[in-house]
Design an enzyme around this catalytic site. Structure first.
Site, short mmCIF file in Angstrom:
data_model
loop_
_atom_site.label_atom_id
_atom_site.label_comp_id
_atom_site.label_asym_id
_atom_site.label_seq_id
_atom_site.Cartn_x
_atom_site.Cartn_y
_atom_site.Cartn_z
N SER A 243 0.72 -4.59 -13.77
CA SER A 243 0.75 -5.01 -12.37
C SER A 243 1.14 -6.48 -12.37
O SER A 243 1.20 -7.10 -13.44
CB SER A 243 -0.61 -4.83 -11.71
OG SER A 243 -1.52 -5.78 -12.25
N LYS A 244 1.35 -6.99 -11.19
CA LYS A 244 1.71 -8.41 -11.12
C LYS A 244 0.61 -9.25 -11.77
O LYS A 244 0.88 -10.19 -12.52
CB LYS A 244 1.89 -8.81 -9.66
CG LYS A 244 2.83 -9.98 -9.48
CD LYS A 244 2.99 -10.35 -8.04
CE LYS A 244 1.99 -11.44 -7.69
NZ LYS A 244 1.96 -11.78 -6.27
#
Ligand code: GLU
Length: 302
Positions: A243-244
């Site tokens: 994920s970011k």
């Protein structure tokens, strides 16, 4: 693309950052499943949690899906524009909902443990009315008593097989309207999937533990329960979901060759054996029948 079956699938990204290899896997699996079933594929921007939405991220995701050859059917739905619809659903749920005045600390202090998705299990403090001195922070939905049959929610995932969860002990009464005033993902996703007529949900396995709560809400709202297929999530070398926040790199193919490479990497993750493709179009021409041949088989059995 004309829908030659009654299959309706969807990809529902949260625009908290750009598309990365992990979100591409979820997008690809849902797209392939829809096209292999000759069905429709919808895209919904899940920006219900406006605090986490990054300006421009949704537009970037849509542009990249288009570049990668994943053309959606119909209009894109934006959750941030549908608050009145979630409000109406909450009104329909009526007495199943109750105002809760507890904060995170108070819930964590009750030490009932955490649900599989990491949220603290609610001890039911405000179930029979706001505790003295408290004001409403959130709206929760009452889950069934542990003694009754309704407490156990079971479904068959197309990949994981039979899944069952006791809502009272594994989730507790959960939040549908949050303390910051936004509607919760669990409500928005159920309302939108039902309103869009989604028959098949294909998404990352990190959401499998949310599915029993969503099926519970579908039952309360009297809407159909879709079929579910949860595909493995891509993890970083530390085992965290990409994920970011865990350092995923934004996908930004500079040309068609790089676009095909990104698609092939996601296909390989999904165990889809594919020969080299010279274009995005050629990739999908090979990938859709390859996925169709595998429907019903375990994901890794290609
Ligand atoms: N918006 C969620 C995400 O980006 C996906 C929700 C779903 O597919 O149900 O992780």
């Amino acid at each position: 693309m004309p829908n030659r079956s009654n299959y309706i699938g969807r990809f529902a990204p949260s625009p908290s950052g750009p598309l990365h290899q992990g979100s591409l896997v979820a997008a690809m699996a849902s797209y392939l499943d829809a096209r292999a079933h000759h069905g429709s594929w919808l895209v919904r921007i899940e920006d219900v949690d406006e605090g986490r939405s990054v300006p421009g991220a949704a537009e970037g995701i849509l542009a990249l899906l288009y570049t990668l050859g994943m053309k959606w059917d119909g209009e894109v739905l934006w959750q941030s524009r549908r608050k009145h619809v979630y409000q109406a659903a909450a009104e329909q749920l009526g007495a199943h909902l109750y105002p809760c005045g507890c904060n995170r600390r108070e819930i964590a202090d009750s030490r009932l443990g955490t649900a599989p998705d990491g949220s603290a299990i609610y001890p039911g403090t405000c179930r029979h009315g706001l505790a003295p001195g408290k004001t409403m922070r959130s709206l929760r939905v009452r889950v069934p008593d542990p003694a009754g049959h309704a407490d156990l929610i079971a479904f068959t995932d197309r990949a994981a097989g039979p899944v069952a969860q006791h809502l009272s002990s594994e989730s507790g009464d959960f939040v549908l309207k949050r303390a910051d005033g936004f509607w919760a993902y669990q409500l928005a996703v159920v309302v939108d999937d039902a309103q869009q007529g989604v028959t098949d949900i294909v998404r990352g396995a990190d959401l499998i533990d949310s599915t029993p709560r969503q099926i519970y809400l579908q039952r309360l709202l009297g809407v159909p329960v879709p079929r579910y297929l949860h595909v493995p999530v891509v993890r970083n070398p530390d085992g965290e979901k990409l994920s970011k926040q865990t350092g995923a790199l934004a996908l930004a193919p500079a040309d068609e060759c790089q676009a095909v490479e990104a698609l092939r990497a996601s296909a390989a993750f999904l165990h889809l054996p594919l020969a080299q493709a010279s274009s995005v179009g050629a990739f999908w021409q090979a990938a859709i029948p390859a996925w169709a041949n595998r429907i019903g088989l375990p994901l890794a059995a290609a």
